[in-house]
Enzyme design. Sequence first.
Site, PDB file in Angstrom:
ATOM      1  N   ASN A  45       6.241  -2.573   5.347  1.00  0.00           N
ATOM      2  CA  ASN A  45       4.923  -3.075   5.738  1.00  0.00           C
ATOM      3  C   ASN A  45       5.006  -4.582   5.983  1.00  0.00           C
ATOM      4  OD1 ASN A  45       5.322  -2.973   2.917  1.00  0.00           O
ATOM      5  ND2 ASN A  45       3.146  -2.936   2.455  1.00  0.00           N
ATOM      6  N   ILE A  46       4.321  -4.981   7.029  1.00  0.00           N
ATOM      7  CA  ILE A  46       4.351  -6.385   7.475  1.00  0.00           C
ATOM      8  C   ILE A  46       2.911  -6.861   7.597  1.00  0.00           C
ATOM      9  CG2 ILE A  46       5.125  -7.976   9.282  1.00  0.00           C
ATOM     10  CD1 ILE A  46       7.196  -5.733  10.061  1.00  0.00           C
ATOM     11  N   GLU A  47       2.516  -7.713   6.653  1.00  0.00           N
ATOM     12  CA  GLU A  47       1.115  -8.149   6.600  1.00  0.00           C
ATOM     13  C   GLU A  47       0.872  -9.400   7.429  1.00  0.00           C
ATOM     14  OE1 GLU A  47       0.231  -8.212   2.374  1.00  0.00           O
ATOM     15  OE2 GLU A  47       0.201  -6.006   2.331  1.00  0.00           O
ATOM     16  N   GLU A  58       5.567   2.981   7.504  1.00  0.00           N
ATOM     17  CA  GLU A  58       5.882   4.198   8.274  1.00  0.00           C
ATOM     18  C   GLU A  58       5.908   3.895   9.764  1.00  0.00           C
ATOM     19  OE1 GLU A  58       3.625   3.698   6.002  1.00  0.00           O
ATOM     20  OE2 GLU A  58       2.996   5.509   4.950  1.00  0.00           O
ATOM     21  N   CYS A  92      -1.225   6.249  10.175  1.00  0.00           N
ATOM     22  CA  CYS A  92       0.208   6.588  10.147  1.00  0.00           C
ATOM     23  C   CYS A  92       0.402   8.100  10.298  1.00  0.00           C
ATOM     24  CB  CYS A  92       0.864   6.100   8.858  1.00  0.00           C
ATOM     25  SG  CYS A  92       1.162   4.318   8.885  1.00  0.00           S
TER      26      CYS A  92
HETATM   27  N1  THU Z   1       0.517   0.500   3.661  1.00  0.00           N
HETATM   28  C1  THU Z   1       1.613   1.060   4.295  1.00  0.00           C
HETATM   29  O1  THU Z   1       2.583   0.362   4.611  1.00  0.00           O
HETATM   30  N2  THU Z   1       1.585   2.391   4.550  1.00  0.00           N
HETATM   31  C2  THU Z   1       0.553   3.224   4.233  1.00  0.00           C
HETATM   32  O2  THU Z   1       0.573   4.380   4.611  1.00  0.00           O
HETATM   33  C3  THU Z   1      -0.552   2.722   3.416  1.00  0.00           C
HETATM   34  C4  THU Z   1      -0.654   1.249   3.299  1.00  0.00           C
HETATM   35  C5  THU Z   1       0.555  -0.932   3.354  1.00  0.00           C
HETATM   36  C6  THU Z   1      -0.366  -1.766   4.183  1.00  0.00           C
HETATM   37  C7  THU Z   1      -0.530  -2.988   3.286  1.00  0.00           C
HETATM   38  O3  THU Z   1       0.539  -3.872   3.501  1.00  0.00           O
HETATM   39  C8  THU Z   1      -0.413  -2.430   1.879  1.00  0.00           C
HETATM   40  O4  THU Z   1       0.194  -1.163   2.007  1.00  0.00           O
HETATM   41  C9  THU Z   1      -1.731  -2.288   1.150  1.00  0.00           C
HETATM   42  O5  THU Z   1      -2.648  -1.590   1.915  1.00  0.00           O
END
Ligand code: THU
Length: 139
Positions: A45-47, A58, A92
């Site tokens: 995950n990349i915020e 994903e 996703c």
């Molecule tokens: N997140 C994912 O990477 N995949 C998911 O299916 C649910 C949420 C991440 C997004 C964010 O960086 C963190 O989890 C909190 O929501």
Amino acid sequence: MKKEIKEKMFKKALEAQKNAYVPYSDFPLGAAVLMEDGSIYTGVNIENASFGLTNCAERSAIFTAVSQGKRKIEALLIVSSTEKPVTPCGPCRQVISEFADGEIEIIMMTEEGKELTMTNTELLPGAFNDSAMEKNNEL
Ligand code: THU
């Protein structure tokens, strides 16, 4: 799913998880997708300070595979640092459905190895797909 392949995916997802960019949630996730030719791609995950621009682990993994010319997903594995496994978010699930090669395993794991496996259609029954856009579409 062969045990060795699952272990390989788990190791790769766990390794990738270290690269998650999560300064806002501190909730790192790692994902690994197995493509039909046996190749494995990872994602995290990349915020973003503009929160809505965040890309999930994903989708990062799937988009990396698709960017390399791969199309069909055989399995997807996600790793979280939580006590219990984490399921993919709604968007996703839709993206998984776009590239899933039929009914595939979505393996949700914790760092400690706790596992929950479901199929893509269990996670998203009635997914929107290309056939829905036909004039004579079927439900
Ligand atoms: N997140 C994912 O990477 N995949 C998911 O299916 C649910 C949420 C991440 C997004 C964010 O960086 C963190 O989890 C909190 O929501």
